[in-house]
Design an enzyme around this catalytic site. Structure first.
Site, PDB file in Angstrom:
ATOM      1  N   TYR A   1       0.973  71.182  31.293  1.00 36.88           N
ATOM      2  CA  TYR A   1      -0.103  72.140  31.570  1.00 36.88           C
ATOM      3  C   TYR A   1      -1.343  71.410  32.059  1.00 36.88           C
ATOM      4  CZ  TYR A   1      -2.176  70.704  27.111  1.00 36.88           C
ATOM      5  OH  TYR A   1      -2.726  69.974  26.096  1.00 36.88           O
ATOM      6  N   CYS A   2      -2.137  72.111  32.861  1.00 35.33           N
ATOM      7  CA  CYS A   2      -3.415  71.581  33.338  1.00 35.33           C
ATOM      8  C   CYS A   2      -4.324  72.780  33.596  1.00 35.33           C
ATOM      9  CB  CYS A   2      -3.228  70.727  34.585  1.00 35.33           C
ATOM     10  SG  CYS A   2      -2.438  71.595  35.946  1.00 35.33           S
ATOM     11  N   THR A   3      -5.497  72.539  34.130  1.00 33.22           N
ATOM     12  CA  THR A   3      -6.499  73.597  34.214  1.00 33.22           C
ATOM     13  C   THR A   3      -6.010  74.843  34.970  1.00 33.22           C
ATOM     14  OG1 THR A   3      -8.105  71.812  34.303  1.00 33.22           O
ATOM     15  CG2 THR A   3      -8.937  74.033  34.727  1.00 33.22           C
TER      16      THR A   3
ATOM     17  N   ILE B   1      -3.888  76.619  32.274  1.00 37.01           N
ATOM     18  CA  ILE B   1      -4.599  77.057  31.065  1.00 37.01           C
ATOM     19  C   ILE B   1      -5.431  78.304  31.361  1.00 37.01           C
ATOM     20  CG2 ILE B   1      -6.325  76.390  29.334  1.00 37.01           C
ATOM     21  CD1 ILE B   1      -5.619  73.411  30.218  1.00 37.01           C
TER      22      ILE B   1
END
Ligand code: ZN
Ligand code: ZN
Length: 307
Positions: free
Chosen positions: A184-186, A213
């Site tokens: 996961y990342c922004t 996210i």
């Protein structure tokens, strides 16, 4: 007063002539008075631009005229041209700098061989089904995870995206190679690449979260598997999905809860951003990153202020 907005977007699609796309995008933005930052490579485009809302709408429409971008998703955000120092439109080897431009494969469906895309509710279903077997793997810089991360996430020791290759080849995470791993990342772009690099290195069951996210938080707020604040790359520095968020980050000096990264006072030689509470940041003597030379500079500044 005119209303301003910011657009965020990316698309992995083959671009035969990145230079031509760059020149077109630059003209388009200049003509519309937009500012921001756009990167173009032979693998796609990654941009953030801000300006008048009508100019943004025109930009969106014109950009979608390019065949590879016709189904690109644009995210609207608060802000405007004034949030950017200038307009920067550049051709790069990579639109996300992992340092392996030759490895990424992209076709008209996007990244080839990347992790399985999960919608936010599918993330929760996966965890309900497999429980603790599921590992969340943070695809951001380690600093960002200090104020928020998925529950029990693995946070790799990376300062910049360039560090990921060495990290996943280090052997530290080999026990995850047979487990379901959710990267996961922004906003999702970094995991498009990271998940494919992990699969290439023997991770067998790799997932990524559609929209990252941001989309997960919009769906579940603080009631899901996300905990804390989200680090953001504008002057806010952080955001929350509602007031009931978990205080994950702590002031490096006193340990009080903090979700705000501040610059070390020793700006001449130190670029460090550290978590400080308003009290510790408010006093010059403690407005440093913890390094000994920075602590001394802070002490000298405080003494000069007292004189
Ligand atoms: Zn403090
Ligand atoms: Zn410092």
């Amino acid at each position: 007063m005119a209303i301003s907005k910011i657009l965020l977007y990316y698309k992995f699609t083959p671009i035969a002539d990145p230079k031509a796309v760059m020149l077109w995008q630059r003209d388009l933005c200049e003509g519309l008075g937009l500012r921001g930052r756009i990167l173009i490579s032979e693998h796609g485009i990654n941009g953030t631009v801000g300006g008048d809302i009508d100019a943004c709408k025109k930009y969106l429409r014109k950009t979608k005229d390019y065949p590879g971008f016709h189904d690109m998703e644009f995210k609207w955000s608060e802000g405007g041209a004034e949030d950017f120092p200038k307009l920067s439109v550049k051709v790069r080897d990579e639109i996300v700098a992992f340092g392996v431009p030759g490895e990424l494969k992209v076709d008209d469906q996007g990244v080839v061989g990347g992790g399985v895309h999960l919608k936010p509710e599918e993330v929760n279903e996966l965890v309900e089904k497999h429980g603790d077997e599921v590992v969340f793997f943070d695809g951001r810089n380690a600093m960002e995870a200090e104020i928020g991360r998925f529950r029990d996430a693995v946070v790799p020791d990376v300062e910049t995206t360039h560090d990921f290759i060495a990290e996943i080849e280090s052997g530290k995470y080999d026990d995850l190679k047979d487990k379901p791993v959710v990267t996961y990342c922004t906003g999702g772009i970094r995991c498009e690449v990271l998940s494919s690099l992990m699969i290439n290195r023997g991770f067998k069951e790799v997932y990524q979260i559609d929209g990252g996210i941001v989309r997960y938080g919009e769906k579940y707020g603080n009631k899901g598997l996300w905990e804390g604040s989200l680090y953001v790359f504008d002057k806010r520095m952080h955001m929350e999905f509602g007031e009931d968020y978990k205080r994950v980050g702590h002031c490096i000096h006193c340990g009080d809860p903090s979700n705000k990264f501040e610059h070390c006072v020793n700006e001449d030689t130190c670029r460090e951003l550290v978590l400080m509470c308003p009290d510790c940041h408010g006093s010059v003597a403690s407005r440093h990153c913890g390094r000994e030379d920075c602590r001394q500079v802070a002490a000298e500044l405080a003494a000069a202020e007292a004189r």
